[in-house]
Each structure stands twice: as C-alpha cells, then as structure tokens.
Motif scaffolding. Structure first.
Motif, PDB file in Angstrom:
ATOM      1  N   VAL A  84       0.810  -1.218   0.000  1.00 49.89           N
ATOM      2  CA  VAL A  84       0.000   0.000   0.000  1.00 49.89           C
ATOM      3  C   VAL A  84       0.844   1.268   0.000  1.00 49.89           C
ATOM      4  N   PHE A  85       0.555   2.116  -0.999  1.00 50.70           N
ATOM      5  CA  PHE A  85       1.149   3.451  -1.133  1.00 50.70           C
ATOM      6  C   PHE A  85       0.004   4.463  -1.118  1.00 50.70           C
ATOM      7  N   ARG A  86      -0.601   4.657   0.025  1.00 45.25           N
ATOM      8  CA  ARG A  86      -1.725   5.587   0.154  1.00 45.25           C
ATOM      9  C   ARG A  86      -1.527   6.421   1.404  1.00 45.25           C
ATOM     10  N   LYS A  87      -2.256   7.538   1.477  1.00 39.75           N
ATOM     11  CA  LYS A  87      -2.158   8.403   2.653  1.00 39.75           C
ATOM     12  C   LYS A  87      -2.779   7.714   3.859  1.00 39.75           C
ATOM     13  N   ASP A  88      -2.370   8.155   5.029  1.00 40.43           N
ATOM     14  CA  ASP A  88      -2.750   7.522   6.289  1.00 40.43           C
ATOM     15  C   ASP A  88      -4.262   7.339   6.432  1.00 40.43           C
ATOM     16  N   ALA A  89      -5.022   8.341   6.085  1.00 41.56           N
ATOM     17  CA  ALA A  89      -6.481   8.269   6.262  1.00 41.56           C
ATOM     18  C   ALA A  89      -7.115   7.163   5.424  1.00 41.56           C
ATOM     19  N   ASP A  90      -6.472   6.765   4.339  1.00 43.43           N
ATOM     20  CA  ASP A  90      -7.016   5.731   3.449  1.00 43.43           C
ATOM     21  C   ASP A  90      -6.674   4.312   3.893  1.00 43.43           C
ATOM     22  N   LEU A  91      -5.740   4.160   4.812  1.00 45.52           N
ATOM     23  CA  LEU A  91      -5.219   2.827   5.135  1.00 45.52           C
ATOM     24  C   LEU A  91      -6.246   1.872   5.752  1.00 45.52           C
ATOM     25  N   PRO A  92      -7.112   2.304   6.675  1.00 48.41           N
ATOM     26  CA  PRO A  92      -8.120   1.362   7.178  1.00 48.41           C
ATOM     27  C   PRO A  92      -9.040   0.845   6.061  1.00 48.41           C
ATOM     28  N   GLY A  93      -9.417   1.703   5.141  1.00 50.01           N
ATOM     29  CA  GLY A  93     -10.255   1.281   4.018  1.00 50.01           C
ATOM     30  C   GLY A  93      -9.554   0.269   3.134  1.00 50.01           C
ATOM     31  N   VAL A  94      -8.286   0.495   2.882  1.00 47.20           N
ATOM     32  CA  VAL A  94      -7.513  -0.466   2.084  1.00 47.20           C
ATOM     33  C   VAL A  94      -7.392  -1.790   2.838  1.00 47.20           C
ATOM     34  N   ALA A  95      -7.210  -1.722   4.146  1.00 53.84           N
ATOM     35  CA  ALA A  95      -7.148  -2.952   4.953  1.00 53.84           C
ATOM     36  C   ALA A  95      -8.451  -3.732   4.827  1.00 53.84           C
ATOM     37  N   ARG A  96      -9.586  -3.035   4.906  1.00 55.10           N
ATOM     38  CA  ARG A  96     -10.892  -3.707   4.756  1.00 55.10           C
ATOM     39  C   ARG A  96     -11.019  -4.342   3.377  1.00 55.10           C
ATOM     40  N   GLU A  97     -10.556  -3.635   2.357  1.00 51.09           N
ATOM     41  CA  GLU A  97     -10.621  -4.163   0.988  1.00 51.09           C
ATOM     42  C   GLU A  97      -9.727  -5.399   0.846  1.00 51.09           C
ATOM     43  N   ALA A  98      -8.546  -5.365   1.448  1.00 53.87           N
ATOM     44  CA  ALA A  98      -7.634  -6.522   1.402  1.00 53.87           C
ATOM     45  C   ALA A  98      -8.274  -7.729   2.083  1.00 53.87           C
TER      46      ALA A  98
END
Length: 163
Positions: A84-98
């Motif tokens: 993941v190369f995204r800003k901090d605020a996006d990381l929980p959403g990316v975790a949910r998607e993963a």
C-alpha cells in the motif's frame, strides 16, 4: 489519534517467510510518475522478483505497459500481498478491501503506520507489515541491496568492472 506506536511488527525472519510464501503482489496507489516510490518498487518487482505484480489505482488505465485496475476486487486473481502506497487516512479502508478479497498480507510502505489498519487486517487473519519497503526487504534477503545504492557490507574478490 495517538502517535505513540504500540503495535509490534514482524521480525526479519517473519518478513522473509511472508516474501517466500508470496506469489502475487498488488500495488495499491500505483503512480505513473517515475519519481514516486510505487513506480520504483513496481519496476524492481517486475524485473528482479518472481512475483506476479498487479497495479491498483482508480484514475489510471496503464502504467509500465501493464493494465491498472480500479480496485483489488477487480484483479484477475486474489493477491497474496497488498502493498500500500496511500495516505494515512485511506489505510483502514484499504485494509478492509484486502480482507474482503482474501489477501494474505497487508504491507504498508516506509513511512506508513496505521494501527487501526493493522488491527483490521490482523483480526481477519492477515499478516501485517508496516513502515517497511517490499523492494528493500526482497533485495536484502536476495543479495540485491547494492542495486539500490545500499552498502551491503559484502567484501568480494571480484574485480570491479569500470566502463
């Protein structure tokens, strides 16, 4: 939100185990700009690793001659590792998607640390790595750090070839 780090990361042998068990990597936040870390990591993984590499970015169609997918759910296979190369605020959403797609590992790049994202992934059984670079770790375990300008401390009797 607290800036104190309480999450304990994986050890080097654990990261090596993750990389050895990985067959496919999705780079979330892939950029088409050569100056960006995601671009550099992608070129390394394409040329110097055995992984199938996929790019995820909803605003791009193609990078490095390869299709870019708008989301993890639209990849042709479930990625083993989500880098993941995204800003901090996006990381929980990316975790949910993963978690939703069934990835095995959530890997947050150098400078990325989000304990909420780590908890989401770990609670679903994913391995989590934060504040580490897949390219650096792969190169470190496979003798390629010198390719990135790192002093590996290796002394060799091979004569240097000068151009």
């Amino acid at each position: 939100m607290s800036t104190q780090r309480t999450w304990v990361g994986s050890s080097a042998p654990e990261r090596l185990g993750i990389l050895r068990g990985t067959r496919s990597i999705a780079i979330v936040g892939m950029s088409n700009k050569p100056s960006r870390a995601s671009y550099f990591v992608a070129t390394y993984l394409q040329s110097s690793s055995p992984y199938r590499v996929y790019f995820v970015n909803p605003v791009l169609d193609e990078v490095l001659g390869q299709k870019v997918y708008p989301s993890l759910a639209e990849l042709p296979e479930v990625p083993d590792l989500v880098d993941v190369f995204r800003k901090d605020a996006d990381l929980p959403g990316v975790a949910r998607e993963a978690v939703a797609v069934g990835a095995k590992t959530l890997w947050l790049q150098l400078g990325s640390w989000n304990e909420e994202a780590a908890a989401i992934a770990e609670d679903a059984g994913l391995d989590v790595v934060m504040d580490q670079c897949v390219k650096i770790e792969h190169a470190r375990f496979h003798g390629g750090l010198h390719l990135a300008g790192f002093n590996t401390g290796v002394i060799s009797s091979k004569r240097q070839v000068l151009a």
